[in-house]
Design a protein around this motif. Structure first.
Motif, mmCIF file in Angstrom:
data_model
loop_
_atom_site.group_PDB
_atom_site.id
_atom_site.type_symbol
_atom_site.label_atom_id
_atom_site.label_comp_id
_atom_site.label_asym_id
_atom_site.label_seq_id
_atom_site.Cartn_x
_atom_site.Cartn_y
_atom_site.Cartn_z
ATOM 1 N N SER A 184 -79.192 46.214 59.301
ATOM 2 C CA SER A 184 -79.834 47.152 60.234
ATOM 3 C C SER A 184 -81.267 46.759 60.558
ATOM 4 N N THR A 185 -81.849 45.896 59.736
ATOM 5 C CA THR A 185 -83.231 45.448 59.975
ATOM 6 C C THR A 185 -83.280 44.100 60.696
ATOM 7 N N LEU A 186 -82.113 43.541 60.977
ATOM 8 C CA LEU A 186 -82.025 42.205 61.578
ATOM 9 C C LEU A 186 -81.485 42.292 63.005
ATOM 10 N N PRO A 187 -81.668 41.238 63.806
ATOM 11 C CA PRO A 187 -81.125 41.219 65.182
ATOM 12 C C PRO A 187 -79.612 40.977 65.160
ATOM 13 N N TYR A 188 -78.904 41.997 64.722
ATOM 14 C CA TYR A 188 -77.463 41.895 64.492
ATOM 15 C C TYR A 188 -76.697 42.577 65.628
ATOM 16 N N ILE A 189 -75.585 41.959 66.033
ATOM 17 C CA ILE A 189 -74.691 42.564 67.024
ATOM 18 C C ILE A 189 -73.366 42.876 66.331
ATOM 19 N N HIS A 190 -72.840 44.069 66.558
ATOM 20 C CA HIS A 190 -71.681 44.537 65.802
ATOM 21 C C HIS A 190 -70.408 44.576 66.643
ATOM 22 N N MET A 191 -69.297 44.225 65.951
ATOM 23 C CA MET A 191 -67.971 44.393 66.537
ATOM 24 C C MET A 191 -66.986 44.678 65.415
ATOM 25 N N ASP A 192 -65.992 45.530 65.704
ATOM 26 C CA ASP A 192 -64.964 45.892 64.734
ATOM 27 C C ASP A 192 -63.803 44.900 64.842
ATOM 28 N N TRP A 193 -63.465 44.242 63.725
ATOM 29 C CA TRP A 193 -62.392 43.238 63.739
ATOM 30 C C TRP A 193 -61.110 43.757 63.091
ATOM 31 N N GLY A 194 -60.901 45.047 63.045
ATOM 32 C CA GLY A 194 -59.647 45.565 62.523
ATOM 33 C C GLY A 194 -59.826 46.473 61.317
ATOM 34 N N PRO A 195 -58.731 47.113 60.867
ATOM 35 C CA PRO A 195 -58.795 48.149 59.823
ATOM 36 C C PRO A 195 -59.423 47.679 58.513
ATOM 37 N N SER A 196 -58.972 46.534 57.976
ATOM 38 C CA SER A 196 -59.503 46.080 56.686
ATOM 39 C C SER A 196 -60.975 45.707 56.798
ATOM 40 N N TYR A 197 -61.340 45.122 57.925
ATOM 41 C CA TYR A 197 -62.740 44.758 58.158
ATOM 42 C C TYR A 197 -63.609 46.015 58.246
ATOM 43 N N LYS A 198 -63.135 46.996 58.988
ATOM 44 C CA LYS A 198 -63.905 48.232 59.161
ATOM 45 C C LYS A 198 -64.129 48.921 57.820
ATOM 46 N N LEU A 229 -79.228 36.190 68.043
ATOM 47 C CA LEU A 229 -78.611 37.286 67.311
ATOM 48 C C LEU A 229 -77.730 36.724 66.213
ATOM 49 N N ILE A 230 -77.405 37.546 65.240
ATOM 50 C CA ILE A 230 -76.434 37.149 64.231
ATOM 51 C C ILE A 230 -75.228 38.067 64.336
ATOM 52 N N GLY A 231 -74.072 37.530 63.953
ATOM 53 C CA GLY A 231 -72.854 38.319 64.030
ATOM 54 C C GLY A 231 -71.796 37.775 63.096
ATOM 55 N N LEU A 232 -70.771 38.562 62.854
ATOM 56 C CA LEU A 232 -69.670 38.195 61.977
ATOM 57 C C LEU A 232 -68.436 37.874 62.804
ATOM 58 N N LEU A 233 -67.871 36.679 62.595
ATOM 59 C CA LEU A 233 -66.738 36.206 63.384
ATOM 60 C C LEU A 233 -65.596 35.751 62.482
ATOM 61 N N PRO A 234 -64.348 35.921 62.915
ATOM 62 C CA PRO A 234 -63.223 35.294 62.219
ATOM 63 C C PRO A 234 -63.372 33.773 62.272
ATOM 64 N N ALA A 235 -62.916 33.095 61.223
ATOM 65 C CA ALA A 235 -63.131 31.653 61.103
ATOM 66 C C ALA A 235 -62.539 30.850 62.255
ATOM 67 N N ALA A 236 -61.388 31.270 62.792
ATOM 68 C CA ALA A 236 -60.765 30.512 63.874
ATOM 69 C C ALA A 236 -61.682 30.406 65.083
ATOM 70 N N ILE A 237 -62.439 31.469 65.337
ATOM 71 C CA ILE A 237 -63.391 31.464 66.444
ATOM 72 C C ILE A 237 -64.670 30.743 66.036
#
Length: 291
Positions: A184-198, A229-237
């Motif tokens: 929350s203190t970083l330049p982060y962009i959020h996206m929901d990648w599914g139930p287990s991730y959420k 920005l920083i973000g969390l991505l699935p490895a395939a992407i």
């Protein structure tokens, strides 16, 4: 209701202009007006508010809009499949997310098409819930999504598990290991990648509102490519973009181990025999190294 009335309704809803709709449909403006009036009479509802300046959907028009789209799409898909019968032995419509097409499914589908030249394939892009709705409507035969549906008429099969990677633009300035609890203190962009991730994200980081949040993978990737920005991505992407030199992987830690991101194959149970060749190919693709 007649299909041409619905086509006229959809065109006017999009253009908000009877003249433009007439031009796009290659008919006269009076014909467009006649079709809309006939549809309104059939439904007993006014669908548009019109004056000299603008054309706007009424509440009834807004309610009809999604149904009209689905009806027209289903009719068009039925006609397309009938026309294909003369040239192909079978056909399938496959739907998935834009990001999955780009980074996971393209080599699989290319290989499948080469091995099945007498099968016509059509590919559709949309959100997970778009794909599910199209499957229920009969427009799509086979889908690959990150968020699985729970519906009695749809079979759901686990497809590919991927690690989560924290990434940033290749020329990033992040040098230290990142504690995800500080996102929350970083330049982060959020996206929901599914139930287990959420579930993991909320347990690890908490329920938070971030300054930048999207629900479309392609837009998410575009932001990561173009801004610091920083973000969390699935490895395939992530791996593809890292190999291309557009993104870089960042070291991170979290109090709970990140889950593997699961993608799912979905299809109508009644179409199992029709989709079985593609289903078998998809499952073998992970074993044979296509992906």
């Amino acid at each position: 209701m007649e299909i041409q009335q619905l086509r006229a309704f959809l065109s006017v809803a999009q253009t908000k202009n009877f003249t433009k709709s007439a031009d796009l449909m290659y008919i006269s403006q009076s014909t467009v007006t006649m079709r809309i009036k006939a549809l309104e009479q059939t439904l007993g509802k006014k669908l548009f508010e019109r004056d000299n300046r603008q054309v706007l959907l009424t509440n009834a028009g807004k309610e009809l809009l999604d149904y009209a789209k689905r009806i027209v799409e289903l009719v068009d898909e039925g006609a397309r499949k009938l026309n294909l019968e003369e040239r192909f032995e079978s056909s399938l419509v496959v739907g998935s997310l834009h990001s999955l097409w780009d980074y996971l499914l393209f080599p699989i589908m290319k290989d499948f098409q080469a091995k099945n030249p007498k099968m016509a394939l059509r590919f559709i892009t949309g959100h997970s819930w778009d794909i599910v709705q199209h499957i229920l409507d009969g427009v799509i035969d086979f889908g690959v999504v990150y968020i699985p549906p729970s519906h009695a008429e749809i079979d759901v099969i686990e497809f590919k598990k991927e690690e989560i990677k924290l990434v940033a633009k290749a020329d990033h300035h992040f040098t230290e290991e990142i504690d995800l609890s500080t996102l929350s203190t970083l330049p982060y962009i959020h996206m929901d990648w599914g139930p287990s991730y959420k579930k993991w994200f909320e347990e690890c980081i908490g329920k938070q509102l971030f300054a930048l949040q999207v629900d479309h993978a392609s837009l998410y990737i575009q932001y990561l490519r173009s801004d610091h920005l920083i973000g969390l991505l699935p490895a395939a992407i992530a791996d593809t973009l890292i190999q291309q030199g557009e993104l870089a992987s960042l070291r991170f830690r979290s109090k709970i181990k990140p889950p593997l991101i699961q993608s799912y194959i979905i299809y109508p149970k009644r179409k199992f025999e029709a989709v079985k060749p593609l289903l078998d190919h998809m499952m073998k693709s992970t074993v044979n190294g296509i992906i």
